[in-house]
Design a protein around this motif. Structure first.
Motif, PDB file in Angstrom:
ATOM      1  N   ASN A 205     -12.575  37.751 -67.996  1.00 47.18           N
ATOM      2  CA  ASN A 205     -11.582  37.717 -69.072  1.00 47.18           C
ATOM      3  C   ASN A 205     -11.990  36.775 -70.189  1.00 47.18           C
ATOM      4  OD1 ASN A 205      -9.479  39.429 -68.749  1.00 47.18           O
ATOM      5  ND2 ASN A 205      -8.342  38.099 -67.378  1.00 47.18           N
ATOM      6  N   GLU A 209     -13.166  37.675 -74.056  1.00 49.66           N
ATOM      7  CA  GLU A 209     -12.434  37.232 -75.247  1.00 49.66           C
ATOM      8  C   GLU A 209     -13.348  36.456 -76.181  1.00 49.66           C
ATOM      9  OE1 GLU A 209      -9.324  38.055 -76.225  1.00 49.66           O
ATOM     10  OE2 GLU A 209      -9.465  39.392 -74.497  1.00 49.66           O
ATOM     11  N   ARG A 212     -15.657  38.822 -77.948  1.00 50.10           N
ATOM     12  CA  ARG A 212     -15.005  39.610 -78.974  1.00 50.10           C
ATOM     13  C   ARG A 212     -15.036  38.875 -80.301  1.00 50.10           C
ATOM     14  NH1 ARG A 212      -8.941  41.661 -78.099  1.00 50.10           N
ATOM     15  NH2 ARG A 212      -9.550  42.431 -76.075  1.00 50.10           N
ATOM     16  N   TRP A 236      -8.939  46.287 -63.584  1.00 44.58           N
ATOM     17  CA  TRP A 236      -8.655  45.266 -64.600  1.00 44.58           C
ATOM     18  C   TRP A 236      -9.952  44.673 -65.106  1.00 44.58           C
ATOM     19  CZ3 TRP A 236      -3.375  43.723 -65.439  1.00 44.58           C
ATOM     20  CH2 TRP A 236      -2.458  44.366 -64.595  1.00 44.58           C
ATOM     21  N   ILE A 239     -12.109  47.277 -67.100  1.00 46.08           N
ATOM     22  CA  ILE A 239     -11.652  47.486 -68.478  1.00 46.08           C
ATOM     23  C   ILE A 239     -12.178  46.382 -69.380  1.00 46.08           C
ATOM     24  CG2 ILE A 239      -9.589  47.383 -69.940  1.00 46.08           C
ATOM     25  CD1 ILE A 239      -8.177  49.064 -67.840  1.00 46.08           C
ATOM     26  N   LYS A 240     -12.097  45.142 -68.884  1.00 46.49           N
ATOM     27  CA  LYS A 240     -12.569  44.024 -69.687  1.00 46.49           C
ATOM     28  C   LYS A 240     -14.077  44.128 -69.950  1.00 46.49           C
ATOM     29  CE  LYS A 240      -9.044  41.405 -70.635  1.00 46.49           C
ATOM     30  NZ  LYS A 240      -8.716  40.924 -71.971  1.00 46.49           N
ATOM     31  N   LYS A 243     -14.849  46.789 -72.431  1.00 48.51           N
ATOM     32  CA  LYS A 243     -14.490  46.315 -73.768  1.00 48.51           C
ATOM     33  C   LYS A 243     -15.568  45.389 -74.309  1.00 48.51           C
ATOM     34  CE  LYS A 243      -9.996  45.724 -74.229  1.00 48.51           C
ATOM     35  NZ  LYS A 243      -9.677  46.908 -75.025  1.00 48.51           N
ATOM     36  N   LEU A 275      -8.166  53.069 -67.482  1.00 45.91           N
ATOM     37  CA  LEU A 275      -9.619  52.927 -67.442  1.00 45.91           C
ATOM     38  C   LEU A 275     -10.286  54.093 -68.164  1.00 45.91           C
ATOM     39  CD1 LEU A 275     -12.076  51.415 -66.441  1.00 45.91           C
ATOM     40  CD2 LEU A 275     -11.924  52.653 -64.299  1.00 45.91           C
ATOM     41  N   GLU A 278     -10.023  53.523 -71.823  1.00 46.21           N
ATOM     42  CA  GLU A 278     -10.946  52.491 -72.279  1.00 46.21           C
ATOM     43  C   GLU A 278     -12.369  53.045 -72.365  1.00 46.21           C
ATOM     44  OE1 GLU A 278      -9.564  49.357 -73.004  1.00 46.21           O
ATOM     45  OE2 GLU A 278     -11.480  49.223 -74.048  1.00 46.21           O
TER      46      GLU A 278
END
Lengths: 1085, 168
Positions: A205, A209, A212, A236, A239-240, A243, A275, A278
């Motif tokens: 996570n 971030e 990004r 979860w 997906i991160k 991304k 998912l 994404e």
């Protein structure tokens, strides 16, 4: 002492707890504010007590009141007190209150540092947990700095419960205190492989971030994440990670190629919609960033589109919405794949959810083509009729107009149809967009000449039925269309079948209820119509009709003279006086029509607001130079400045100008006229301004007004649907004809092949009537008007084809003849005789003005921005060239944070500021408001200049409009031609040049240019301009030219009028490439 | 995630959690605006809307709206999942949770949220772990508050009993 304790506990019994407070508030619905203020007073009392339990209770109540919107900042210190309680119960409440009420401005936060540190290192994991949770809400830069180390230690805590919280909170710490990132990063990276899945997920996570915000620092982690992606089963986390890859791929295209496969696998296998969504989004993003040179990914796009179709077809509104959202992303780069699902998108227009319908509308905008425009608009028109609620209907209306008018009406093949659509839209009651329809009507009528006859007829009907539009309310926005209707009828009144009837319609008493600005247009255009009517009746023996018209105006205009609107009043009284005067003349049997018509003669051409800027400054004219000596600031200081200017200004240049003789002046005048004739910016009188008046006179017919309160189909108004049918028939016919032709050809050839009736392609659809959207005389100006503002000039007014030329000449001749006949001098008109002759006999080519040229070539373009560029070297540095890029904002939004980047090659590198990484992008040093362009320069270093080169690059920027801001990017290819390494170097001495040629160091090569039919001096000028040469010497039929490269190579050309070029250079491959480029330049024209 | 709001059908705020630093004034303004926008939407409409430069994901459970603001690149569906997960946690903790549970025990609702999300990110995806942490923390609390809690719940639920429809 004992008494005090007893007293305390008794107090406590009578205190309200949170539940009492809530219940109390619910029971005092009428006087809530009053009740709460008494509660707050109680709380203040409670906070004064020593008992921590009472305090905690009070703080808990305050937290609740804070949520209801009451200010509790005054209790900040008490919150800190409760936070520092040793009992977990109170501590928990204290931290909760702090996390809800504290913000960066709360000054008591400074006092908490030590308390928080103590709690972080508490042996009880829940103390630590509560402190971490609280801190995540109110961490300030100071707290972050002071506690970064403590939290970093907690990242390696024995309990995963603490570890995962510590890892997550590090992100907040990094944001507040960026210096902590560097020391903490290795530990954070370790946590990616933590045995506890929760901690691992937290680390993913945080890194996602971080990435990004600044992706390039995390490229090195890509292999690790790739491994995690293929091994993890936690959606979860997946997906991160996905991304994260979405953010990394624009920086490393190779990563994108690698990702496609696992992502498509996931798309195939996963059952989790989040998912799947994404993955689809990331695949789209990856494919967009790889868009160039990846032909074999159409399968992936197909897969995405298929999956999205399933989402859109789902009964779940959420999936439908997201499917459409993602579809619109694909549409931008792969419109074809989306277009095949038109049926589905159209279905969504029927959805009960407005947000889904709006999404579908957005998609439709990008899906129209010449072929399906009419059909789609027909569907939309049906929806307009059905739509309930004006907001959605107005949205539909604007979308219809957007769709039709996009990229200069590119998709409209039949403007009669479009005018009919606009007329049909006027039947919408209560729309706010009357002005939008009006501006479209005006735009089309002005720019599409061929449609004027039709448009005028439609507008006349509208005016005639104006009562239908204005019927209900004053604030009805739709009456704006009458503004356009009146203007079109007046301005192009020569197309009107019965101007008298329209004139009558425009002077009805009911007009006085319209808004002032519309009335003003009515009055002005009534006068234009008056002129037309007079013209029509001129020459008739019976002047009765003309006089009747004057009388009509005299009768009706006084109503407008009394108008409260100044503009209406002024125009009406002017025109009334004029008409009265004309009436007198009419009674004396004086022919007045021509004079009256002259009032409104001359055509209004569309001119772009920035057109003036494009007019090239004539040679020798310095706009900054003083024409006269500047006036001195004051009398006393007169002496000094005069002396200064006398020195600065070279007098002789001006005196020479004054001495030119009559002959010279005449010659110059001729030259200027010729230049004007060839200059598309110069507004000339055009033949169309000479109106033709040959319609037979029509008797005044009294019109019976039918008062209908319900908007009906206006009689005689063609419905747009008819056009759809007509269009289909026409296409069928065309197709049949084409087939016939093909057949004929085949028959001729005597070959028997199967007829291939493949699907009609876009290009095959010919417009119904050829409309000259771009007027011949002023191509550039009109295209500016269309909003495609080209920052520099690319066109050449030299006639492109002989056909064109003849047509123009013919027109001019006609015009001349007409002029002779009428002896009507138009003040705008300038005789073109001189210029014309020179074009005709073609001998005076020397004098022909040089066309404006530009070296700026298109770099890339999308709907937001357009970039053109030019590359120039200089002698100072033999390894550097400057790329000048003009950025032009084409959108209605603000463009900012533009970042320019190219992928360096071994040979050419973008010069980045010191300390920047090799892949860092350069920030463009300005922002672009809508419609503005600006230029930026980028320095590139080059090693070898003998070969041309292309560099790939990307521009990223933020589009900021009122509602939203989005990140956009645009890929481009910078083409470094060999020409761009040449620098115009004047070589004044022919001797030196000859010596250079004789030296034998140079190797030769030659080139023939085929099919060039331009004046020799144009040819030379182009070589000079586009390829940075200068003319050394010109003798009759040949010219010697010279240029030098930034690294000192000599390039010599001998250009002959036979259009062959002999060239010499000390670097044969450079020469070869330059010659190739010259050849290309001329093959384009 | 930037923030999470819980509000009733009447527009009363029941819980707010901000993961970005904003002034109280700004928070109030945003809350008012969002509550209005979301309540104005028809029941059959999808759960997403674009608002300023954020995406709003909301879902209604019985009389309560759960509303989250996420950034442009965030995944709407996983946010819905987060909302649902939170509702499940509340349900497990309170046992057939209703709006009144959250009103009268709003601090508990916060504690559960804080164990589930931290700084706007999901910190624990296992429901079991979240509830375990909450239970253990509760054990540390004084018994007296617990007594109060059960007493109040009994009286409150007697009046209104609105169970969240958890069938999805």
């Amino acid at each position: 002492m004992a008494l005090k304790i007893v007293k305390g506990s008794i107090d406590r019994m009578f205190d309200k707890n949170l539940q009492d407070l809530v219940r109390g508030i619910r029971n005092h619905k009428e006087d809530e504010a009053k009740y709460i203020s008494t509660c707050i007073d109680e709380i203040k009392q409670e906070l004064k007590q020593d008992n921590i339990a009472v305090k905690a209770n009070a703080v808990c109540k305050l937290t609740y009141l804070q949520m209801l919107g009451y200010d509790v900042s005054w209790a900040a210190f008490n919150i800190v007190e409760v936070m520092s309680s040793s009992k977990f119960t109170y501590k928990r409440i204290g931290y909760l209150a702090a996390s809800q009420c504290f913000h960066e401005g709360t000054d008591v936060i400074m006092l908490t540092t030590n308390q928080i540190r103590k709690d972080l290192s508490s042996p009880h994991q829940y103390d630590t947990g509560v402190a971490l949770t609280g801190l995540s809400c109110f961490v300030t830069p100071d707290l972050a700095r002071d506690l970064a180390n403590d939290i970093m230690t907690l990242m390696s805590h024995t309990k995963p419960y603490i570890r995962k919280k510590a890892v997550l909170i590090m992100y907040k710490v990094f944001l507040k205190y960026p210096e902590s990132l560097r020391p903490a990063f290795p530990r954070l990276k370790e946590k990616l492989e933590d045995p506890d899945p929760g901690v691992q997920s937290a680390a993913v996570n945080v890194i996602c971030e971080l990435a990004r915000r600044n992706p390039k620092n995390y490229l090195s982690l890509a292999p690790l994440f790739f491994k995690l992606m293929t091994s993890s089963t936690n959606n979860w986390v997946l997906i991160k990670i996905i991304k994260l890859f979405g953010a990394l791929t624009p920086l490393e295209p190779r990563l994108g190629k690698k990702l496609i496969e696992p992502l498509t696998n996931l798309i195939h296998s996963t059952s989790a919609m989040s998912l799947l969504y994404e993955c689809v989004n990331t695949v789209i993003a990856v494919l967009i960033s790889l868009s160039s040179g990846m032909p074999n990914h159409s399968a992936s796009i197909q897969l995405c589109v298929q999956k999205l179709r399933i989402l859109i077809e789902d009964s779940d509104q959420n999936l439908k919405y997201l499917g459409l959202l993602a579809m619109s992303k694909i549409l931008k780069t792969h419109p074809k794949s989306v277009q095949s699902h038109k049926d589905l998108i159209l279905q969504c227009l029927d959805d009960k959810d407005e947000s889904i319908r709006l999404r579908a509308l957005d998609l439709l905008y990008g899906m129209v083509s010449k072929k399906n425009l009419m059909e789609i608009v027909k569907k939309l028109m049906l929806h307009v009729d059905k739509a309930e609620g004006t907001t959605y209907r107005d949205e539909l209306l604007t979308k219809i107009i957007d769709i039709c008018s996009q990229s200069n009406y590119q998709y409209i093949t039949n403007f009669e149809w479009y005018i009919s659509i606009l007329v049909e839209l006027t039947r919408l009651e209560g729309t706010r967009h009357g002005h939008l329809i009006a501006s479209q009507m005006l735009d089309v009528a002005i720019r599409v000449k061929a449609i004027r006859g039709f448009a005028v007829a439609q507008m006349a009907t509208l005016l005639d039925n104006a009562h239908l539009l204005t019927g209900n309310t004053q604030r009805n926005g739709i009456c704006e269309v009458l503004y356009a209707a009146a203007w079109i009828c007046g301005e192009f009144s020569e197309h009107l079948e019965d101007p008298m009837q329209t004139l009558e319609a425009m002077l009805r008493p009911k007009v006085a209820t319209l808004p002032g600005h519309i009335q003003a247009v009515y009055v002005q255009n009534a006068a234009k119509l008056f002129a037309t009517v007079l013209r029509k009746h001129e020459g008739e023996t019976d002047s009765h009709a003309a006089q009747e018209t004057s009388q009509l105006l005299i009768d009706r205009l006084p109503l407008f003279v009394q108008s409260a609107n100044l503009e209406v009043q002024e125009r009406a009284s002017c025109i009334l006086q004029l008409v009265k005067y004309i009436q007198k003349l009419q009674q004396k049997k004086v022919e007045v029509a021509e004079e009256v018509t002259a009032l409104f003669a001359g055509e209004l051409n569309p001119v772009a607001p920035k057109a003036q800027k494009k007019v090239p400054v004539p040679e020798g004219l310095d706009l900054d130079a003083w024409i006269n000596k500047p006036p001195s600031e004051s009398e006393s200081e007169d002496e000094k400045p005069k002396a200064v200017f006398a020195k600065e200004e070279p007098k002789h240049s001006r005196s020479r100008h004054t001495e030119v003789d009559e002959k010279e002046l005449a010659r110059r005048r001729e030259a200027r006229k010729r230049e004007q004739a060839n200059n598309p910016f110069y507004i000339k009188a055009s033949p169309s301004s000479q109106k033709v008046y040959d319609a037979p006179g029509v008797e005044h017919i009294p019109v019976v007004q039918i008062d209908l309160s319900v908007p009906l189909k206006v009689p005689g108004m063609p419905m747009s649907d008819q056009y759809l049918k007509l269009e289909e028939e026409r296409r069928q016919k065309e197709k049949a004809e084409r087939k016939k032709e093909k057949k004929k050809k085949r028959e001729k050839r005597g070959k028997e092949r199967k007829a291939d009736s493949g699907p009609e392609s876009e290009e095959d659809i010919a417009p119904a009537h050829q409309v000259d959207i771009v007027t011949e005389e002023m191509p550039e100006v009109s295209s500016c008007y269309f909003g495609v503002i080209k920052p520099t000039v690319h066109w050449f007014p030299v006639q492109k084809s002989s056909k064109h030329k003849k047509k123009k000449q013919k027109k001019e001749k006609e015009e001349k003849e007409k002029k002779k006949k009428k002896r009507h001098h138009h003040h705008h008109h300038h005789s073109n005789a001189g210029g014309e002759d020179s074009v005709q006999n073609g001998t005076v080519e020397e004098e022909e003005p040089l066309p404006p040229m530009s070296n700026y070539f298109l770099l890339a373009e999308n709907s937001y921005i357009k970039m053109v560029y030019d590359i120039q070297g200089n002698h100072q540095d033999e390894s550097k060239v400057v790329v000048s890029v003009i950025f032009e904002n084409k959108s209605d939004s603000f463009l900012k944070s533009m970042e320019f980047n190219v992928l360096d090659s071994l040979n050419s590198k973008l010069q980045r500021p010191e300390g920047a990484g090799a892949h860092d992008s350069l920030t463009v040093p300005f922002q672009l408001p809508p419609g503005i362009s600006n230029e930026a320069h980028f320095v590139f270093s080059v090693q070898s200049i003998v070969m041309p080169q292309k560099l790939k690059g990307t521009l990223t920027f933020i589009v900021k409009s009122d509602e939203s801001s989005t990140h956009e990017k645009l890929d481009f290819k910078l083409h470094f031609t060999c020409t761009s390494y040449l620098i115009t170097t004047p070589c004044y001495l022919y001797d030196a040049y000859a010596k250079l040629l004789e030296s034998g160091d140079l190797k030769g090569s030659s080139l023939r240019l085929e099919g060039i039919n331009m004046p020799f001096h144009h040819l030379l000028a182009r070589i000079c301009f586009h390829h940075h040469f200068s003319v050394v010497e010109r003798i009759d039929s040949c010219a010697s030219m010279y240029s030098r490269s930034i690294q000192g190579h000599h390039v010599c050309l001998l250009v002959k009028t036979t259009v062959s070029i002999d060239a010499k250079c000390d670097e044969p491959s450079l020469l070869g490439n330059v010659l190739d480029e010259i050849k290309q330049t001329f093959s384009k024209c | 995630m930037q923030f999470m709001l819980l509000f009733s059908r009447q527009g009363k705020l029941r819980l707010q959690k901000w993961y970005v630093p904003l002034s109280d004034k700004e928070k109030k303004k945003i809350t008012r605006e969002l509550v209005q926008t979301v309540l104005a939407r028809k029941p059959k409409m999808c759960s997403f809307l674009e608002w300023r430069d954020l995406k709003i994901v909301y879902k209604r459970y019985a009389s309560l709206y759960f509303c989250c603001a996420i950034e442009d690149q965030d995944n709407e569906l996983i946010t819905l999942e987060i909302i649902h997960r939170y509702v499940e946690l509340l349900d497990k903790y309170f046992g057939s949770v209703c709006e009144l549970d959250i009103i009268f025990n709003f601090e508990k609702a916060y504690f559960i949220l804080d164990e589930f999300l931290l700084g706007g990110e999901a910190q624990e995806t296992s429901k079991k772990n979240v509830l375990k942490a909450i239970e253990q923390a509760d054990l540390l609390q004084e018994v007296s508050t617990e007594v109060y809690y059960h007493h109040c719940k009994a009286t409150a639920i007697g009046v209104h009993h609105r169970v969240f429809g958890l069938s999805l």
